[in-house]
Design a protein around this motif. Sequence first.
Motif, PDB file in Angstrom:
ATOM      1  N   ARG A   1       0.853  -1.194   0.000  1.00  0.00           N
ATOM      2  CA  ARG A   1       0.000   0.000   0.000  1.00  0.00           C
ATOM      3  C   ARG A   1       0.883   1.237   0.000  1.00  0.00           C
ATOM      4  O   ARG A   1       1.978   1.228   0.528  1.00  0.00           O
ATOM      5  CB  ARG A   1      -0.892   0.038   1.236  1.00  0.00           C
ATOM      6  N   CYS A   2       0.333   2.296  -0.579  1.00  0.00           N
ATOM      7  CA  CYS A   2       1.047   3.559  -0.530  1.00  0.00           C
ATOM      8  C   CYS A   2       0.663   4.277   0.764  1.00  0.00           C
ATOM      9  O   CYS A   2      -0.347   3.947   1.394  1.00  0.00           O
ATOM     10  CB  CYS A   2       0.751   4.421  -1.752  1.00  0.00           C
TER      11      CYS A   2
ATOM     12  N   CYS B   1      -0.562   7.081   1.099  1.00  0.00           N
ATOM     13  CA  CYS B   1      -1.870   7.725   0.938  1.00  0.00           C
ATOM     14  C   CYS B   1      -3.014   6.765   1.267  1.00  0.00           C
ATOM     15  O   CYS B   1      -4.087   7.201   1.676  1.00  0.00           O
ATOM     16  CB  CYS B   1      -2.025   8.303  -0.463  1.00  0.00           C
ATOM     17  N   GLU B   2      -2.810   5.467   1.107  1.00  0.00           N
ATOM     18  CA  GLU B   2      -3.823   4.474   1.467  1.00  0.00           C
ATOM     19  C   GLU B   2      -3.787   4.166   2.963  1.00  0.00           C
ATOM     20  O   GLU B   2      -4.805   3.804   3.543  1.00  0.00           O
ATOM     21  CB  GLU B   2      -3.615   3.173   0.689  1.00  0.00           C
TER      22      GLU B   2
ATOM     23  N   GLN C   1       0.849  12.528   8.611  1.00  0.00           N
ATOM     24  CA  GLN C   1       1.734  11.825   7.689  1.00  0.00           C
ATOM     25  C   GLN C   1       3.141  11.728   8.277  1.00  0.00           C
ATOM     26  O   GLN C   1       3.810  10.709   8.139  1.00  0.00           O
ATOM     27  CB  GLN C   1       1.772  12.506   6.324  1.00  0.00           C
TER      28      GLN C   1
ATOM     29  N   LYS D   1       9.303   3.332  -4.581  1.00  0.00           N
ATOM     30  CA  LYS D   1       8.639   4.516  -5.120  1.00  0.00           C
ATOM     31  C   LYS D   1       8.038   4.146  -6.465  1.00  0.00           C
ATOM     32  O   LYS D   1       8.728   3.651  -7.364  1.00  0.00           O
ATOM     33  CB  LYS D   1       9.622   5.673  -5.253  1.00  0.00           C
TER      34      LYS D   1
ATOM     35  N   GLU E   1       4.294   8.166  -5.568  1.00  0.00           N
ATOM     36  CA  GLU E   1       3.839   7.494  -4.349  1.00  0.00           C
ATOM     37  C   GLU E   1       4.889   6.526  -3.815  1.00  0.00           C
ATOM     38  O   GLU E   1       5.566   5.842  -4.576  1.00  0.00           O
ATOM     39  CB  GLU E   1       2.551   6.713  -4.620  1.00  0.00           C
TER      40      GLU E   1
ATOM     41  N   HIS F   1       5.310   3.166  -1.838  1.00  0.00           N
ATOM     42  CA  HIS F   1       4.556   1.963  -1.487  1.00  0.00           C
ATOM     43  C   HIS F   1       5.366   1.123  -0.500  1.00  0.00           C
ATOM     44  O   HIS F   1       6.578   0.990  -0.633  1.00  0.00           O
ATOM     45  CB  HIS F   1       4.244   1.137  -2.738  1.00  0.00           C
TER      46      HIS F   1
END
Length: 104
Positions: free
Chosen positions: A31-32, A34-35, A44, A64, A68, A70
Motif C-alpha cells: 500500500r502507498c 496515501c492508502e 503523515q 517509489k 507514491e 509503497h
Amino acid sequence: MNSEDLSVKIFKALGHPIRLQIVKSLLDQSRCVCELLPAFDYSQANLSQHLKILREAGILENKKIGVEMHYRVKLKGITTLLEIMDQTAIEYFETLDFKPNENR
C-alpha cells in the motif's frame, strides 16, 4: 549485529500498537502512504516515523512508484510470527477469568 540483537529490534518495532496495526494492514498487499493515512488517525509525519522504524528493523520495504511511496512486508516469517503472537494472546486470556472483549 547478531541474530539475537536483530530479534530484539524486530520485537521492539512490533511492540508499538500503531506499528503492529501497520504491519497487519500490509500483510495481504502493498500500500502507498496515501492508502495508509485514512486508516490511522495520525499525521503523515507521525506515520512516516513509524514506517521508518519498521523499515530499519527489516520488517518492511518500500518502493517509489511514480510520486507514491509503497510499502510491503519484507519478511515472510512476519505473518507466522503475528499468528503465533495472536494465538499466544488468546491462550493467555483463556487462563484468566474474563474474556478480552469483556467490559468490566
